[in-house]
Design a protein around this motif. Structure first.
Motif, PDB file in Angstrom:
ATOM      1  N   GLU A  59     146.184  15.255 -17.107  1.00 18.20           N
ATOM      2  CA  GLU A  59     147.434  15.804 -17.639  1.00 18.20           C
ATOM      3  C   GLU A  59     147.214  17.116 -18.404  1.00 18.20           C
ATOM      4  OE1 GLU A  59     145.896  12.823 -20.693  1.00 18.20           O
ATOM      5  OE2 GLU A  59     146.064  12.884 -18.514  1.00 18.20           O
ATOM      6  N   LEU A  60     145.984  17.431 -18.764  1.00 17.28           N
ATOM      7  CA  LEU A  60     145.679  18.671 -19.479  1.00 17.28           C
ATOM      8  C   LEU A  60     145.189  19.782 -18.544  1.00 17.28           C
ATOM      9  CD1 LEU A  60     143.787  17.251 -22.614  1.00 17.28           C
ATOM     10  CD2 LEU A  60     146.188  17.942 -22.437  1.00 17.28           C
ATOM     11  N   PHE A  61     145.104  19.502 -17.258  1.00 15.09           N
ATOM     12  CA  PHE A  61     144.486  20.462 -16.349  1.00 15.09           C
ATOM     13  C   PHE A  61     145.231  21.798 -16.294  1.00 15.09           C
ATOM     14  CE2 PHE A  61     143.379  22.262 -12.142  1.00 15.09           C
ATOM     15  CZ  PHE A  61     142.018  22.435 -12.370  1.00 15.09           C
ATOM     16  N   GLY A  62     146.537  21.795 -16.324  1.00 13.60           N
ATOM     17  CA  GLY A  62     147.305  23.046 -16.292  1.00 13.60           C
ATOM     18  C   GLY A  62     146.967  23.943 -17.473  1.00 13.60           C
ATOM     19  N   GLU A  63     146.977  23.372 -18.671  1.00 15.54           N
ATOM     20  CA  GLU A  63     146.637  24.138 -19.875  1.00 15.54           C
ATOM     21  C   GLU A  63     145.156  24.512 -19.872  1.00 15.54           C
ATOM     22  OE1 GLU A  63     146.972  26.188 -23.441  1.00 15.54           O
ATOM     23  OE2 GLU A  63     148.523  25.538 -22.041  1.00 15.54           O
ATOM     24  N   PHE A  64     144.299  23.611 -19.388  1.00 16.24           N
ATOM     25  CA  PHE A  64     142.874  23.921 -19.269  1.00 16.24           C
ATOM     26  C   PHE A  64     142.673  25.150 -18.377  1.00 16.24           C
ATOM     27  CE2 PHE A  64     139.120  23.614 -16.534  1.00 16.24           C
ATOM     28  CZ  PHE A  64     138.109  23.714 -17.488  1.00 16.24           C
ATOM     29  N   THR A  65     143.376  25.186 -17.268  1.00 17.32           N
ATOM     30  CA  THR A  65     143.265  26.309 -16.337  1.00 17.32           C
ATOM     31  C   THR A  65     143.639  27.620 -17.021  1.00 17.32           C
ATOM     32  OG1 THR A  65     143.694  24.891 -14.428  1.00 17.32           O
ATOM     33  CG2 THR A  65     144.127  27.243 -14.140  1.00 17.32           C
ATOM     34  N   THR A  66     144.739  27.623 -17.756  1.00 19.01           N
ATOM     35  CA  THR A  66     145.184  28.819 -18.473  1.00 19.01           C
ATOM     36  C   THR A  66     144.125  29.281 -19.481  1.00 19.01           C
ATOM     37  OG1 THR A  66     147.499  28.179 -18.209  1.00 19.01           O
ATOM     38  CG2 THR A  66     146.996  29.758 -19.970  1.00 19.01           C
ATOM     39  N   ARG A  67     143.609  28.345 -20.246  1.00 26.24           N
ATOM     40  CA  ARG A  67     142.614  28.690 -21.274  1.00 26.24           C
ATOM     41  C   ARG A  67     141.293  29.148 -20.646  1.00 26.24           C
ATOM     42  NH1 ARG A  67     143.200  24.176 -26.101  1.00 26.24           N
ATOM     43  NH2 ARG A  67     145.461  24.335 -26.342  1.00 26.24           N
ATOM     44  N   TYR A  68     140.881  28.469 -19.596  1.00 27.91           N
ATOM     45  CA  TYR A  68     139.623  28.825 -18.942  1.00 27.91           C
ATOM     46  C   TYR A  68     139.721  30.207 -18.297  1.00 27.91           C
ATOM     47  CZ  TYR A  68     135.524  28.280 -15.846  1.00 27.91           C
ATOM     48  OH  TYR A  68     134.342  28.443 -15.175  1.00 27.91           O
ATOM     49  N   ARG A  69     140.833  30.489 -17.651  1.00 28.87           N
ATOM     50  CA  ARG A  69     141.016  31.813 -17.055  1.00 28.87           C
ATOM     51  C   ARG A  69     140.976  32.906 -18.129  1.00 28.87           C
ATOM     52  NH1 ARG A  69     142.457  32.185 -11.711  1.00 28.87           N
ATOM     53  NH2 ARG A  69     143.368  34.230 -12.077  1.00 28.87           N
ATOM     54  N   ALA A  70     141.503  32.628 -19.314  1.00 28.50           N
ATOM     55  CA  ALA A  70     141.439  33.594 -20.412  1.00 28.50           C
ATOM     56  C   ALA A  70     139.979  33.834 -20.818  1.00 28.50           C
ATOM     57  CB  ALA A  70     142.257  33.102 -21.606  1.00 28.50           C
ATOM     58  N   GLU A  71     139.179  32.777 -20.848  1.00 26.51           N
ATOM     59  CA  GLU A  71     137.752  32.943 -21.143  1.00 26.51           C
ATOM     60  C   GLU A  71     137.071  33.787 -20.062  1.00 26.51           C
ATOM     61  OE1 GLU A  71     136.803  28.818 -23.635  1.00 26.51           O
ATOM     62  OE2 GLU A  71     135.838  29.121 -21.687  1.00 26.51           O
ATOM     63  N   ASP A  73     138.493  36.011 -18.124  1.00 24.18           N
ATOM     64  CA  ASP A  73     138.977  37.397 -18.258  1.00 24.18           C
ATOM     65  C   ASP A  73     138.201  38.167 -19.322  1.00 24.18           C
ATOM     66  OD1 ASP A  73     140.956  37.244 -16.295  1.00 24.18           O
ATOM     67  OD2 ASP A  73     142.562  36.759 -17.725  1.00 24.18           O
ATOM     68  N   ALA A  74     137.764  37.471 -20.358  1.00 26.47           N
ATOM     69  CA  ALA A  74     137.071  38.116 -21.482  1.00 26.47           C
ATOM     70  C   ALA A  74     135.563  38.266 -21.243  1.00 26.47           C
ATOM     71  CB  ALA A  74     137.305  37.307 -22.756  1.00 26.47           C
ATOM     72  N   SER A  75     135.109  37.877 -20.061  1.00 28.02           N
ATOM     73  CA  SER A  75     133.672  37.874 -19.776  1.00 28.02           C
ATOM     74  C   SER A  75     133.339  38.746 -18.564  1.00 28.02           C
ATOM     75  CB  SER A  75     133.225  36.435 -19.490  1.00 28.02           C
ATOM     76  OG  SER A  75     131.899  36.390 -19.038  1.00 28.02           O
ATOM     77  N   SER A  76     132.164  39.327 -18.581  1.00 26.51           N
ATOM     78  CA  SER A  76     131.682  40.082 -17.418  1.00 26.51           C
ATOM     79  C   SER A  76     130.886  39.187 -16.468  1.00 26.51           C
ATOM     80  CB  SER A  76     130.796  41.245 -17.885  1.00 26.51           C
ATOM     81  OG  SER A  76     129.662  40.747 -18.575  1.00 26.51           O
TER      82      SER A  76
END
Length: 120
Positions: A59-71, A73-76
């Motif tokens: 049930e947390l996968f949608g929010e996990f995806t958003t947060r992980y993608r933000a991480e 984006d902030a990484s090379s």
């Protein structure tokens, strides 16, 4: 480059191409020899805080995806992983992971993210 995902507990295959473990922790019970990895890329895995927060709760996968993608984006590191795989001369990158859930895990998110990077 084709990007696939595969559980670390499945046998390695020459068709896997460049194999990168994308977990921050080493998969329980798996030997490094049997895993047949080209690299262990901890830096593209979700942060420890995010991993613990998610705890593989569907049930947390949608929010996990958003947060992980933000991480990501902030990484090379995602782009660097693609570059290393391309420089290996192999035509496929297989993201290897240890999670039991084959549908809702970080490798699925990372594969889609890397595919997006390639299309830019």
């Amino acid at each position: 480059m084709d990007i696939a995902i595969k559980r670390v507990y499945e046998p390695a295959s020459p068709d896997d191409g460049y194999r990168a473990l994308v977990d921050r922790l080493w998969p329980r019970g798996e030997s490094k020899v049997r895993a047949e990895l080209n690299e262990w890329c901890k830096d593209v895995a979700p942060s420890t805080d995010l991993r613990k927060w998610f705890n593989h709760q569907e049930e947390l996968f949608g929010e996990f995806t958003t947060r992980y993608r933000a991480e990501l984006d902030a990484s090379s590191e995602p782009a660097a992983l693609l570059k290393r795989a391309e420089e290996s001369g192999k035509s496929k990158l297989t993201l290897v992971y240890g999670a039991k859930d084959q549908k809702d895990n970080q490798a699925v998110v990372l594969r889609d993210y890397l595919n997006g990077l390639q299309s830019k």
